[in-house]
Motif scaffolding. Structure first.
Motif, mmCIF file in Angstrom:
data_model
loop_
_atom_site.group_PDB
_atom_site.id
_atom_site.type_symbol
_atom_site.label_atom_id
_atom_site.label_comp_id
_atom_site.label_asym_id
_atom_site.label_seq_id
_atom_site.Cartn_x
_atom_site.Cartn_y
_atom_site.Cartn_z
ATOM 1 N N GLY A 118 -9.244 -11.838 9.811
ATOM 2 C CA GLY A 118 -9.598 -11.492 8.382
ATOM 3 C C GLY A 118 -8.124 -10.868 7.688
ATOM 4 O O GLY A 118 -7.133 -11.172 8.033
ATOM 5 N N ASP A 119 -8.550 -10.110 6.602
ATOM 6 C CA ASP A 119 -7.399 -9.444 5.876
ATOM 7 C C ASP A 119 -7.053 -7.884 6.370
ATOM 8 O O ASP A 119 -6.733 -7.111 5.514
ATOM 9 C CB ASP A 119 -8.029 -9.483 4.327
ATOM 10 C CG ASP A 119 -9.238 -8.689 4.203
ATOM 11 O OD1 ASP A 119 -9.888 -8.076 5.223
ATOM 12 O OD2 ASP A 119 -9.504 -8.499 3.006
ATOM 13 N N VAL A 120 -7.512 -7.610 7.618
ATOM 14 C CA VAL A 120 -7.221 -6.100 8.035
ATOM 15 C C VAL A 120 -5.848 -5.950 7.823
ATOM 16 O O VAL A 120 -5.225 -4.848 7.479
ATOM 17 C CB VAL A 120 -7.838 -6.007 9.597
ATOM 18 C CG1 VAL A 120 -6.868 -6.782 10.422
ATOM 19 C CG2 VAL A 120 -7.673 -4.553 9.848
ATOM 20 N N ASP A 121 -4.689 -6.891 8.397
ATOM 21 C CA ASP A 121 -3.387 -6.134 8.032
ATOM 22 C C ASP A 121 -2.988 -6.174 6.770
ATOM 23 O O ASP A 121 -2.295 -5.061 6.475
ATOM 24 C CB ASP A 121 -2.626 -7.378 8.708
ATOM 25 C CG ASP A 121 -2.520 -7.236 10.132
ATOM 26 O OD1 ASP A 121 -2.796 -6.396 10.750
ATOM 27 O OD2 ASP A 121 -2.402 -8.608 10.919
ATOM 28 N N GLU A 122 -3.443 -6.827 5.759
ATOM 29 C CA GLU A 122 -3.439 -6.632 4.240
ATOM 30 C C GLU A 122 -3.830 -5.300 4.068
ATOM 31 O O GLU A 122 -3.151 -4.520 3.134
ATOM 32 C CB GLU A 122 -4.057 -7.596 3.521
ATOM 33 C CG GLU A 122 -3.641 -7.666 2.012
ATOM 34 C CD GLU A 122 -4.121 -8.478 0.969
ATOM 35 O OE1 GLU A 122 -4.498 -8.381 0.112
ATOM 36 O OE2 GLU A 122 -4.745 -9.666 1.874
ATOM 37 N N LYS A 123 -4.865 -4.718 4.296
ATOM 38 C CA LYS A 123 -5.608 -3.711 4.057
ATOM 39 C C LYS A 123 -4.741 -2.318 4.805
ATOM 40 O O LYS A 123 -4.551 -1.255 4.136
ATOM 41 C CB LYS A 123 -6.918 -3.382 4.548
ATOM 42 C CG LYS A 123 -7.771 -4.429 3.863
ATOM 43 C CD LYS A 123 -9.394 -3.978 3.930
ATOM 44 C CE LYS A 123 -10.386 -4.833 2.973
ATOM 45 N NZ LYS A 123 -11.788 -4.759 3.401
ATOM 46 N N ILE A 124 -4.230 -2.622 5.836
ATOM 47 C CA ILE A 124 -3.336 -1.868 6.512
ATOM 48 C C ILE A 124 -1.923 -1.479 5.787
ATOM 49 O O ILE A 124 -1.477 -0.379 5.460
ATOM 50 C CB ILE A 124 -2.927 -2.003 8.041
ATOM 51 C CG1 ILE A 124 -4.249 -1.907 8.917
ATOM 52 C CG2 ILE A 124 -1.861 -1.414 8.830
ATOM 53 C CD1 ILE A 124 -4.015 -2.509 10.471
ATOM 54 N N ARG A 125 -1.335 -2.569 5.207
ATOM 55 C CA ARG A 125 -0.088 -2.514 4.596
ATOM 56 C C ARG A 125 -0.510 -1.777 3.262
ATOM 57 O O ARG A 125 0.286 -0.826 2.695
ATOM 58 C CB ARG A 125 0.364 -4.019 4.183
ATOM 59 C CG ARG A 125 0.985 -4.343 5.099
ATOM 60 C CD ARG A 125 1.959 -5.719 5.130
ATOM 61 N NE ARG A 125 0.799 -6.965 4.664
ATOM 62 C CZ ARG A 125 0.399 -7.705 5.231
ATOM 63 N NH1 ARG A 125 0.695 -7.697 6.431
ATOM 64 N NH2 ARG A 125 -0.379 -8.482 4.901
ATOM 65 N N HIS A 126 -1.817 -2.089 2.557
ATOM 66 C CA HIS A 126 -2.226 -1.302 1.311
ATOM 67 C C HIS A 126 -2.410 0.327 1.482
ATOM 68 O O HIS A 126 -1.941 1.033 0.832
ATOM 69 C CB HIS A 126 -3.167 -1.827 0.652
ATOM 70 C CG HIS A 126 -3.838 -1.357 -0.639
ATOM 71 N ND1 HIS A 126 -5.154 -1.375 -0.943
ATOM 72 C CD2 HIS A 126 -3.110 -0.652 -1.274
ATOM 73 C CE1 HIS A 126 -5.329 -0.632 -2.081
ATOM 74 N NE2 HIS A 126 -4.080 -0.191 -2.342
ATOM 75 N N ALA A 127 -3.027 0.533 2.572
ATOM 76 C CA ALA A 127 -3.139 1.795 3.097
ATOM 77 C C ALA A 127 -1.786 2.706 3.451
ATOM 78 O O ALA A 127 -1.741 3.883 2.735
ATOM 79 C CB ALA A 127 -4.211 2.002 4.068
ATOM 80 N N ALA A 128 -0.944 1.890 3.800
ATOM 81 C CA ALA A 128 0.283 2.380 4.456
ATOM 82 C C ALA A 128 1.305 2.780 3.124
ATOM 83 O O ALA A 128 1.848 3.899 3.030
ATOM 84 C CB ALA A 128 1.087 1.411 5.185
ATOM 85 N N ALA A 129 1.082 2.058 2.104
ATOM 86 C CA ALA A 129 1.810 2.197 0.890
ATOM 87 C C ALA A 129 1.323 3.458 0.169
ATOM 88 O O ALA A 129 2.060 4.391 -0.396
ATOM 89 C CB ALA A 129 1.654 0.970 0.074
ATOM 90 N N LEU A 130 0.015 3.686 -0.002
ATOM 91 C CA LEU A 130 -0.467 4.921 -0.531
ATOM 92 C C LEU A 130 -0.164 6.162 0.239
ATOM 93 O O LEU A 130 0.091 7.145 -0.386
ATOM 94 C CB LEU A 130 -2.140 4.749 -0.567
ATOM 95 C CG LEU A 130 -2.692 3.783 -1.411
ATOM 96 C CD1 LEU A 130 -4.181 3.570 -1.284
ATOM 97 C CD2 LEU A 130 -2.398 3.981 -2.830
ATOM 98 N N ILE A 131 0.019 5.936 1.652
ATOM 99 C CA ILE A 131 0.174 7.240 2.319
ATOM 100 C C ILE A 131 1.617 7.454 2.216
ATOM 101 O O ILE A 131 2.017 8.768 2.416
ATOM 102 C CB ILE A 131 -0.206 6.908 3.878
ATOM 103 C CG1 ILE A 131 -1.723 6.866 4.184
ATOM 104 C CG2 ILE A 131 0.284 8.103 4.654
ATOM 105 C CD1 ILE A 131 -2.261 6.253 5.436
ATOM 106 N N ALA A 132 2.499 6.573 2.242
ATOM 107 C CA ALA A 132 4.016 6.702 2.298
ATOM 108 C C ALA A 132 4.304 7.527 0.676
ATOM 109 O O ALA A 132 5.251 8.388 0.855
ATOM 110 C CB ALA A 132 4.601 5.269 2.213
ATOM 111 N N ARG A 133 3.506 7.479 -0.233
ATOM 112 C CA ARG A 133 3.859 7.992 -1.352
ATOM 113 C C ARG A 133 3.298 9.334 -1.532
ATOM 114 O O ARG A 133 3.685 10.069 -2.464
ATOM 115 C CB ARG A 133 3.373 7.064 -2.479
ATOM 116 C CG ARG A 133 4.033 5.740 -2.733
ATOM 117 C CD ARG A 133 3.808 4.952 -4.202
ATOM 118 N NE ARG A 133 2.433 4.809 -4.299
ATOM 119 C CZ ARG A 133 1.973 3.431 -3.987
ATOM 120 N NH1 ARG A 133 2.942 2.644 -3.501
ATOM 121 N NH2 ARG A 133 0.738 3.143 -4.052
ATOM 122 N N ALA A 134 2.459 9.790 -0.524
ATOM 123 C CA ALA A 134 1.695 10.984 -0.721
ATOM 124 C C ALA A 134 2.379 12.234 -0.191
ATOM 125 O O ALA A 134 3.313 12.074 0.802
ATOM 126 C CB ALA A 134 0.422 10.960 0.240
#
Length: 241
Positions: free
Chosen positions: A95-111
């Motif tokens: 599915g799209d789990v890797d895409e969601k992981i990348r999205h989450a990682a981008a948010l965390i990286a900026r936090a």
């Protein structure tokens, strides 16, 4: 089967009846009301009052619920670990789990602040996630107490990562609601995307593994959670590098 509130409402005779039932559930499920009355030395009226207190119309409905509980508690044989891993790869990674992981990682990286929350085995993994993220350069904390005071400096530009197999743990939902009201971005890792925790999250990573129970313990594999945590941490490292 019995809630704390129901047990607290029992009088002396009902408590005696409860103690007998709790210790002889397999027998009581097939008893007639007179047989239970004789075995516990209480009247049939007391038994019927007891049944109503626990939400049943009568003794017959109570026995049906008792049989359902016994069926639920039957010992099952845990699945082979290779089977659960294969299920994860077949259901999730296609599915799209890797895409969601990348999205989450981008948010965390900026936090500026990252806080993990979870209870039970999910709490253990939340603590592991905080350590793993910190090891790869993204300092993170694990907080298990929903009432733990968090200074306002740690609330700004923060991400909260919630772990829960069911996505319905009351303590985690309460903690998450508090963090959401404080303005934190919410990322969750749950087994289903339709759970309460998943639905109130900004990003949800769900892995759809068959839940397993063994003697009232949830033994659902945590391999998908480990995968998501480590994949996020490595993606964050790459983004910040």
């Amino acid at each position: 089967m019995f809630t704390q509130e129901e047990i607290a409402s029992f009088n002396e005779l009902e408590t005696s009846l409860y103690n007998y039932i709790a210790g002889n559930m397999d027998k009581v499920a097939y008893m007639r009301i007179r047989e239970l009355a004789d075995a516990t030395h209480v009247s049939t009226t007391t038994i019927l009052r007891f049944c109503r207190k626990v939400g049943c119309e009568g003794f017959s409905e109570f026995k049906v619920r008792l049989k359902m509980q016994l069926e639920k508690e039957k010992t099952t044989i845990p699945q082979n670990v290779q089977h659960t891993v294969a299920e994860f790869f077949e259901r999730t990674l296609k599915g799209d789990v890797d895409e969601k992981i990348r999205h989450a990682a981008a948010l965390i990286a900026r936090a500026d602040n990252v806080i993990f929350i979870g209870i039970g085995s999910s709490g253990i993994l939340a603590e592991y996630g905080a350590r793993y993220f910190s090891s790869l350069g993204k300092f993170s904390m694990y907080i298990k107490d929903p009432y733990f005071p968090i200074h306002s400096n740690l609330r700004d530009n923060s991400v909260t990562i919630a772990l829960s197999v069911s996505g319905e743990n009351e303590s985690t939902v309460r903690h998450l609601n508090q963090r959401k009201q404080e303005g934190s971005t919410i990322i969750s890792i749950t087994n289903h995307k339709h759970s309460t925790i998943a639905r109130i999250s900004d990003v949800n990573i769900s892995y759809y593994i068959t839940e397993e129970w063994f003697e009232n313990a949830n033994i659902t594999t945590q391999i998908p959670v480990m995968y998501a945590l480590e994949a996020m941490a490595r993606e964050i490292y790459a983004l910040n590098g």
